[in-house]
Design a protein around this motif. Structure first.
Motif, PDB file in Angstrom:
ATOM      1  N   GLY A  24       1.547   2.922  -7.984  1.00  0.00           N
ATOM      2  CA  GLY A  24       2.042   3.642  -7.383  1.00  0.00           C
ATOM      3  C   GLY A  24       3.150   3.038  -6.577  1.00  0.00           C
ATOM      4  N   ASP A  25       4.101   3.103  -5.807  1.00  0.00           N
ATOM      5  CA  ASP A  25       5.581   2.960  -4.818  1.00  0.00           C
ATOM      6  C   ASP A  25       4.751   2.925  -3.574  1.00  0.00           C
ATOM      7  OD1 ASP A  25       8.385   3.670  -4.565  1.00  0.00           O
ATOM      8  OD2 ASP A  25       8.227   5.389  -4.197  1.00  0.00           O
ATOM      9  N   ALA A  26       4.994   1.678  -3.095  1.00  0.00           N
ATOM     10  CA  ALA A  26       4.233   1.078  -1.972  1.00  0.00           C
ATOM     11  C   ALA A  26       5.385   1.767  -0.955  1.00  0.00           C
ATOM     12  CB  ALA A  26       4.429  -0.630  -1.848  1.00  0.00           C
ATOM     13  N   ASP A  27       4.643   2.182  -0.142  1.00  0.00           N
ATOM     14  CA  ASP A  27       5.521   2.999   1.415  1.00  0.00           C
ATOM     15  C   ASP A  27       5.426   1.953   2.577  1.00  0.00           C
ATOM     16  OD1 ASP A  27       5.930   5.629   1.030  1.00  0.00           O
ATOM     17  OD2 ASP A  27       3.632   5.635   0.385  1.00  0.00           O
ATOM     18  N   PHE A  28       4.309   0.221   2.334  1.00  0.00           N
ATOM     19  CA  PHE A  28       4.596  -0.493   3.350  1.00  0.00           C
ATOM     20  C   PHE A  28       3.464  -1.384   2.387  1.00  0.00           C
ATOM     21  CE2 PHE A  28       0.714  -2.942   4.920  1.00  0.00           C
ATOM     22  CZ  PHE A  28       1.295  -3.088   6.314  1.00  0.00           C
ATOM     23  N   ALA A  42       0.720  -0.994   0.303  1.00  0.00           N
ATOM     24  CA  ALA A  42       0.099  -0.301   0.006  1.00  0.00           C
ATOM     25  C   ALA A  42       1.304   1.092  -0.130  1.00  0.00           C
ATOM     26  CB  ALA A  42      -1.144  -0.203   1.192  1.00  0.00           C
ATOM     27  N   GLU A  43       0.200   2.315  -0.359  1.00  0.00           N
ATOM     28  CA  GLU A  43       1.011   3.751  -0.679  1.00  0.00           C
ATOM     29  C   GLU A  43       0.137   4.386   0.192  1.00  0.00           C
ATOM     30  OE1 GLU A  43       2.983   6.389  -3.746  1.00  0.00           O
ATOM     31  OE2 GLU A  43       0.993   5.433  -3.823  1.00  0.00           O
ATOM     32  N   ARG A  44       1.314   5.361   0.876  1.00  0.00           N
ATOM     33  CA  ARG A  44       0.329   6.654   1.709  1.00  0.00           C
ATOM     34  C   ARG A  44      -0.959   7.511   0.805  1.00  0.00           C
ATOM     35  NH1 ARG A  44       3.868   5.792   5.566  1.00  0.00           N
ATOM     36  NH2 ARG A  44       5.403   7.009   4.377  1.00  0.00           N
TER      37      ARG A  44
HETATM   38 MG    MG Z   1       5.003   7.338  -1.968  1.00  0.00          MG
END
Ligand code: MG
Ligand code: PML
Ligand code: MG
Ligand code: MG
Length: 243
Positions: free
Chosen positions: A53-57, A13-15
């Motif tokens: 997107g770019d995963a933060d988690f 997931a991503e913020r």
């Molecule tokens: Mg991000």
């Protein structure tokens, strides 16, 4: 002695300022102890460099499963329909789902959800007659888990392999009338309708390039035993027999 098996699953997931937590990707595998490391690598690879997107988690869960509880089922047969436009692809999907007993109202609910929902982690369960949503999971939905192929099936690309395994498990439940899916990935416009009788019917294009809405809808019998259906989807380990 049978080897111990593990369920290995990933979610990323991503913020996001608008959504709070934006779903990026999920993945499911089953493997023996020595397969854990390559599978984790493959799932991490799936979560990284993702078009959503770019995963933060990134969460990876590894869980022992009882080998004697594994059910072995065949894959659904694949066919592909290429439509001239998104509208024609939708009408083809509707025609098939109608023939399987899904009501017009349930279809409207389903197409509205998949066309507008950009942040669905698991599937939505709909009563195929009334169109009422039966799970109360919100954006989390119901995620089919503990699923993989018995042997590597090299003929299919990873995305189709995974989607076909999930769809085959779903279709195997006596409560399933049909499934409708298209990807939430902006760069992938093919989806499918599936069930026991018609198999896995890929349909393209079900959405326009660049669009991030999509997901899975499970249409179920009016008489569904919901708890047992969800327990089967999430918890019963299933291996798809390769051909
Ligand atoms: Mg991000
Ligand atoms: C997904 O991307 O998660 C769903 C893909 C569904 C269609 C896969 C296919 O091409 O058969
Ligand atoms: Mg996904
Ligand atoms: Mg996706």
């Amino acid at each position: 002695m049978l080897k111990t098996c593990y369920s290995i699953r990933m979610r990323a997931a991503e913020r996001s300022p608008e959504l709070g937590e934006k779903h990026i990707s999920g993945g499911e595998r089953i493997g023996s102890k020595s397969q854990i490391e390559p599978i984790v690598k493959q799932l991490l690879n799936k979560a990284s460099n993702h078009s959503r997107g770019d995963a933060d988690f990134i969460q990876i869960t590894i869980e022992k499963i009882a080998r004697d509880q594994i059910q072995y089922i065949p894959p659904l047969e694949i066919t592909t329909v290429e439509a001239a436009s998104i509208e024609m692809a939708h009408s083809e999907a509707r025609k098939i789902l109608t023939s399987l007993g899904v009501s017009e109202h349930a279809l409207n609910v389903a197409f509205h959800q998949l066309s507008s929902n950009q942040n669905l982690r698991g599937a939505i369960i709909l009563n195929s007659k009334t169109g009422l949503r039966l799970d109360n999971r919100g954006q989390k939905g119901v995620r089919v888990s503990r699923i993989d192929w018995q042997d590597a099936n090299g003929d299919l690309n990873e995305r189709v392999r995974e989607a076909l395994a999930l769809a085959s498990k779903v279709a195997n439940s006596p409560f399933t009338i049909a499934e409708l899916c298209w990807s939430d990935d902006p760069d992938y416009v093919t989806g499918y309708v599936s069930n026991r009788a018609i198999g896995y019917v890929r349909i393209t294009p079900l959405k326009r390039e660049g669009c991030e809405s999509g997901g899975r809808i499970y249409f179920v019998l009016d008489e569904v035993e919901l708890e047992s259906f969800i327990d089967y989807l999430e918890s019963v380990p299933v291996l798809i027999r390769g051909d």
